[in-house]
Design an enzyme around this catalytic site. Structure first.
Site, PDB file in Angstrom:
ATOM      1  N   PRO A  81      25.328 -37.849  25.461  1.00 31.87           N
ATOM      2  CA  PRO A  81      25.317 -36.863  24.187  1.00 31.87           C
ATOM      3  C   PRO A  81      26.227 -37.497  23.213  1.00 31.87           C
ATOM      4  CG  PRO A  81      25.886 -35.957  26.615  1.00 31.87           C
ATOM      5  CD  PRO A  81      25.655 -37.415  26.607  1.00 31.87           C
ATOM      6  N   CYS A  82      25.518 -37.384  21.897  1.00 28.05           N
ATOM      7  CA  CYS A  82      26.083 -38.170  20.790  1.00 28.05           C
ATOM      8  C   CYS A  82      27.251 -37.444  20.053  1.00 28.05           C
ATOM      9  CB  CYS A  82      24.618 -38.130  19.888  1.00 28.05           C
ATOM     10  SG  CYS A  82      23.847 -36.749  19.228  1.00 28.05           S
ATOM     11  N   GLN A  83      27.340 -35.811  20.313  1.00 28.88           N
ATOM     12  CA  GLN A  83      28.318 -35.168  19.505  1.00 28.88           C
ATOM     13  C   GLN A  83      29.651 -36.145  19.285  1.00 28.88           C
ATOM     14  OE1 GLN A  83      26.354 -34.076  21.850  1.00 28.88           O
ATOM     15  NE2 GLN A  83      25.437 -32.326  21.225  1.00 28.88           N
ATOM     16  N   TYR A  85      30.192 -39.051  18.781  1.00 26.26           N
ATOM     17  CA  TYR A  85      30.131 -40.224  17.986  1.00 26.26           C
ATOM     18  C   TYR A  85      29.534 -39.841  16.535  1.00 26.26           C
ATOM     19  CZ  TYR A  85      29.700 -42.341  22.763  1.00 26.26           C
ATOM     20  OH  TYR A  85      29.849 -42.672  23.705  1.00 26.26           O
ATOM     21  N   SER A  86      28.817 -38.502  16.352  1.00 26.05           N
ATOM     22  CA  SER A  86      28.267 -38.267  15.186  1.00 26.05           C
ATOM     23  C   SER A  86      29.293 -38.184  14.106  1.00 26.05           C
ATOM     24  CB  SER A  86      27.826 -36.670  15.379  1.00 26.05           C
ATOM     25  OG  SER A  86      27.260 -36.315  14.130  1.00 26.05           O
TER      26      SER A  86
END
Length: 373
Positions: A81-83, A85-86
């Site tokens: 899940p990228c949240q 790192y976003s």
């Protein structure tokens, strides 16, 4: 099964779809999101979907589901899940629990011992902790015996009608050279796929209209439309979200290529009345037929991006968002409309996945030929 894959954090299966286009057999997928699992199961009939948190996913369960033994898998793919790192998350930190989920991916790598690995994430991963996440991924994979290289890939350079940047890690444990796919679209190559190429054949909708499965508005007019339509004669998930009257009043003032700056001051939200004219360039943006879409997010909210139809006074439908992500029309997204947008926005565009898969096939073949020589 010459080339096999398992997809962790698989979502609706965008990356899996691309790998299948490239000739891989996807044997299993894992995700926490039930609605995405329903979509994955319906669109990847040869794969076993294993629902639940990756922390509870055992290597033994994967081997049982796929019939593989340790070391037999061609590639393990996944996008934790990228949240965390976003760049849209202003509380980014390596202490965010989501930022350590890649360690669960590494646990599966260690247990399955695939020949190759592919990980993808948002470009914000470079700046978190001063690059700590990238260094950790590469060093921990190296400790498991994998050489890894990463590169930022631009989705529009692989036939996706959308400006989208993703960091793609490719690695192997067999000592083979690593490279990334060369762009196929752009200046000096095949022209970019435009928004007209992508959605120009879909029927018009009123604000909030949902007619269920609908017939196409016209015959396909681009190679992209022909590819994504396949043999379909109707299309699902083409429903417009319902915007309130104040937003509809704003939309009437926004021309193609325009944005919040075209809205009369008295109609602007209070916060945007105080904004600098140079800020928020995509907010209340209307698409242009001959341009590319902005990055499709998990909410195609016109307050946050250029998600207004080029001609119609409404936000884009789930199907239009899926087309801009290069999903085939055979993908029917399960769950509520909100869950459908999340599935589309979280996905790796299938055509980007295909480019990665095609390149991976060439790398695998070269390494196997070298090993056999």
């Amino acid at each position: 099964m010459k080339y096999t894959a398992i997809d962790l954090f698989c979502g609706a299966g965008g990356l899996s779809a691309g790998l299948e286009m490239a000739g891989f057999t996807v044997l299993a997928g894992n995700d926490l999101f039930d609605a995405a699992g329903d979509t994955f199961s319906a669109t990847h009939p040869h794969a076993k979907f294993i629902g639940g948190p990756i922390q509870e996913l055992t290597v033994e369960r994967l081997m049982e589901a796929t019939g593989l033994k340790k070391g037999e898998l061609t590639v393990l793919v996944g996008g934790p899940p990228c949240q965390a790192y976003s760049v849209y998350n202003h509380q980014r930190s390596m202490f965010d629990a989501r930022a350590t989920l890649f360690r669960e991916y590494l646990r599966i790598v260690d247990g399955m011992r695939p020949e190759w690995i592919v990980m993808e994430n948002v470009t914000g991963i470079y700046s978190i902790g001063g690059g700590e996440a990238v260094r950790a991924i590469k060093s921990e994979l190296a400790a498991l015996g994998y050489d890894v290289e990463e590169q930022v890939l631009k989705a529009e350079e692989y036939g996706v009608p959308q400006e989208r940047r993703r960091v793609v890690f490719i690695g192997n444990r067999v000592g083979a050279p690593i490279s990334h796919p060369e762009p196929t679209h752009g200046p000096g190559a095949t022209p970019y796929v435009t928004i007209r190429d992508a959605i120009g054949d879909l029927p018009s909708l009123q604000n909030g209209e949902d007619r269920g499965d609908v017939l196409y508005a016209s015959a396909p007019s681009s190679d992209f439309q022909r590819l994504l339509r396949g043999n379909a004669v109707s299309v699902a998930n083409h429903a417009a979200p319902k915007l309130g009257k104040v937003n509809i009043d704003r939309l009437e003032h926004i021309p193609p290529g325009g944005s919040w700056r075209d809205i009369p001051f008295e109609l602007l939200p209070a916060g945007m009345q105080r904004a600098k004219r140079s800020d928020h360039t995509k907010r209340y943006g209307r698409m242009t037929w001959d341009g590319l879409a902005c990055t499709v997010l998990t909410k195609c909210d016109i307050h946050w991006g250029a998600y207004i139809h080029p001609e119609q006074d409404r936000a884009i439908s789930v199907r239009e968002a899926a087309r801009l992500q290069s999903f085939p029309d055979s993908f029917e997204f399960a769950g509520s409309k909100t869950e459908q947008y999340v599935q589309v926005g979280n996905a790796v565009p299938p055509l980007l996945g295909k480019a990665i898969g095609d390149h991976l096939v060439s790398l695998v073949e070269k390494s196997r030929q070298r090993a056999a020589a």
